[in-house]
Design an enzyme around this catalytic site. Structure first.
Site: not given
Length: 579
Positions: A276, A434
């Protein structure tokens, strides 16, 4: 900094409509070591060191360029058909759709030059689509006529037998004859990513140098004299792939480095390292990791958690044995994705020394900038591909597209999924889902797919559905992970990255209920994500679900569990992995 590379016109799906797109130049954050050491074996300074590259303008050809340069060779790009005829060695890294590639070759006259070059038995290496185009025709959006040098038709894999399509991952080769460049590779995995393949027959048997088993036995490579072509990607196959390229580029070299020991039998389960990436409070790009998507330290300063520099960490994970590296750009430039030069540079520098697949996600969508200029998601994705990405990951935009598709039942062809998969093939498009768990006492309380959960909810609930979210998990939508996965597969997704907000950063294992639900529902590969805390969590998800890969971040960044430990554990459990 490099000059702007090519991007696609929003009004055309043809590769012939490439044009330059100006990029803005914001202040560049520091994102890692940009002074890379040259570990390559240098070729001679004579003309023997020049390789001619046929890049017709699609997909990630940067990785092939980097691999060739890494091995010490210079590159001359094909500009005219005569450049093909004048080549000493010709590499054709075909990427994208069969019809689009043939359109470019035929309209530029390069098809005739290419056939003439190959028919004269001159040194040639075709990669992926560069192999398929040698055949008579393809069924991809067709039939479409090919170059016709090898008998046979390129057809789509049959997913009715339970095999995932696209064929994505590290698979084994069966060498059928003296293949020259594939010597010593038979015991190792190489990287494939494709939905179409050519099949062996009596008519083309003399060409075949290796095959691969995936549902059926298909042609993995061909050789006749000095002409070679491979369905897999040597530039993405690590040391094994570099060895193959080295043998083609310098067959008389005594410096050939043989790959280490291997024992490849079938398609391996993939272990993926995820990074990330976002700007910290000083404006520098760092690798971070959140707990349920919260990436700030719980301190007085509340600073962004900094776990390292993206380029450096990606290089380390490649050395550690990661099968893929995935970047998730969570930093921003949301109003102008094509202005995100820092992330583009991360890809460029990473691909110089990392020879496994690279995926990037974050902000890939249609948008209009502050001047009113419209950019299609295809233009945005093109810039990432040209910077070194092999696959792009779409999140929120895929949710909106799926919702509209489920509401209308109409494929408009204008969604990011449809645009990008039409040009690059669905194997280049990953959808990141997600979801968060919503517990139910009665499965009939919602008109969405539910599961009976392994662990009861906080109030003793036995059932749950998985609510999809957008905007980094901040907004819930009335669509379930099951419904979303089915819809995006129909719209053109080639792979699903399946996260779970409830498990993220917890280290208690993957959400097996969720992963089984989705991986059983679709015929494309599913990557399990969120929750890994120990090597046993990887074997659990592979043994209990149809996941093709498993991804982790924090445990690798914090050095709690090395990638090699995960693979050693999987081998002991009888699960095939790439060594």
């Amino acid at each position: 900094m490099e000059a702007p590379s090519f991007a696609y016109s929003a009004s055309s799906s043809s590769l012939l409509s490439l044009r330059k797109t100006p990029l803005s130049s914001p202040r560049l954050p520091r994102f890692g070591n940009t002074k890379h050491k040259n570990f390559s074996i240098r070729a001679s300074s004579s003309g023997d060191s020049v390789v001619t590259l046929l890049d017709y303008g699609a997909g990630n050809v940067r990785s092939v360029r980097n691999a060739i340069r890494f091995l010490g060779f210079e590159i001359k790009d094909v500009q005219t058909p005569q450049d093909i005829l004048n080549a000493r060695q010709l590499v054709f890294p075909g990427v994208g759709a069969f019809a689009a590639a043939m359109e470019v070759l035929s309209k530029t006259g390069m098809d005739e030059a290419l056939c003439s070059y190959i028919e004269k038995d001159r040194p040639f290496l075709g990669i992926c689509l560069g192999l398929q185009l040698l055949f008579e025709s393809s069924e991809e959006n067709g039939p479409v006529k090919g170059l016709g040098l090898i008998p046979g038709t390129v057809g789509r894999f049959d997913s009715s037998n339970g095999f995932r399509v696209p064929h994505i991952g590290w698979n084994a080769l069966q060498i059928t004859k003296d293949s020259g460049i594939l010597d010593d590779v038979g015991n190792h995995h190489v990287y494939f990513v494709h939905s179409y393949r050519a099949m062996p027959s009596d008519d083309n048997n003399e060409w075949i140098s290796s095959t691969c088993d995936y549902g059926d036995k298909f042609i993995a490579s061909i050789r006749r004299g000095n002409v070679h072509a491979v369905q897999f990607h040597p530039e993405k196959s690590g040391d094994v792939g570099l060895s193959i390229l080295r043998k083609f580029l310098n067959p008389k070299s005594n410096m050939t480095k043989k790959p280490g020991e291997g024992k490849a039998l079938k398609l391996a389960k993939r272990v993926i390292a995820c990074l990330d990436v976002r700007a910290n409070d000083n404006g520098d790009l760092v690798v971070t990791k959140g707990d349920q998507y919260d990436v700030r330290e719980h301190t007085k300063e509340n600073e962004v958690r900094n776990l390292g520099k993206p380029v450096d960490l990606a290089g380390q994970y490649y050395k550690d044995g990661a099968d893929e590296v995935s970047f998730l750009n969570i930093t921003g430039f949301r109003d102008f994705p094509l202005g995100d030069l820092p992330m583009l540079q991360v890809l460029r520098y990473t691909s110089e020394n990392v020879f496994v697949p690279l995926t990037v996600g974050g902000g890939i969508r249609d948008f209009t900038d502050s001047t009113g200029r419209y950019y299609s998601s295809l233009e945005v994705a093109s810039e990432y591909f040209r910077s070194g990405a092999d696959k792009i990951s779409i999140g929120s935009d895929a949710v909106y597209a799926a919702e509209e598709y489920l509401r209308t039942g109409v494929k408009t062809g204008k969604t990011s999924l449809e645009q990008i998969s039409r040009v690059y093939g669905n194997q280049a498009v990953v959808v990141s889902i997600d979801p968060r768990r919503v517990y139910l006492k009665d499965p009939n309380d919602v008109q969405l797919k539910t599961v009976r959960v392994s662990n009861l909810g906080p109030n003793g609930e036995e059932y749950a559905w998985y609510q999809c979210t957008v905007n980094g998990g901040r907004e819930g939508r009335q669509i379930g992970a099951y419904e979303l996965a089915k819809a995006v597969e129909e719209l053109g997704a080639g792979e699903i990255l399946l996260n779970c907000i409830d498990c993220d950063g917890q280290g208690k294992g993957f959400d097996v209920d969720l992963i089984k639900l989705v991986s059983d529902a679709v015929s494309i590969p599913v990557i399990a994500s969120s929750g890994a805390g120990a090597p046993a969590h990887f074997s659990e998800v592979f043994n209990k679900t149809n996941a093709s890969a498993a991804l982790a971040a924090g445990i690798f960044h914090r050095k709690e569990v090395p990638i090699q430990s995960v693979k050693e554990h999987l081998l002991k459990e009888g699960i095939e992995v790439r060594i």
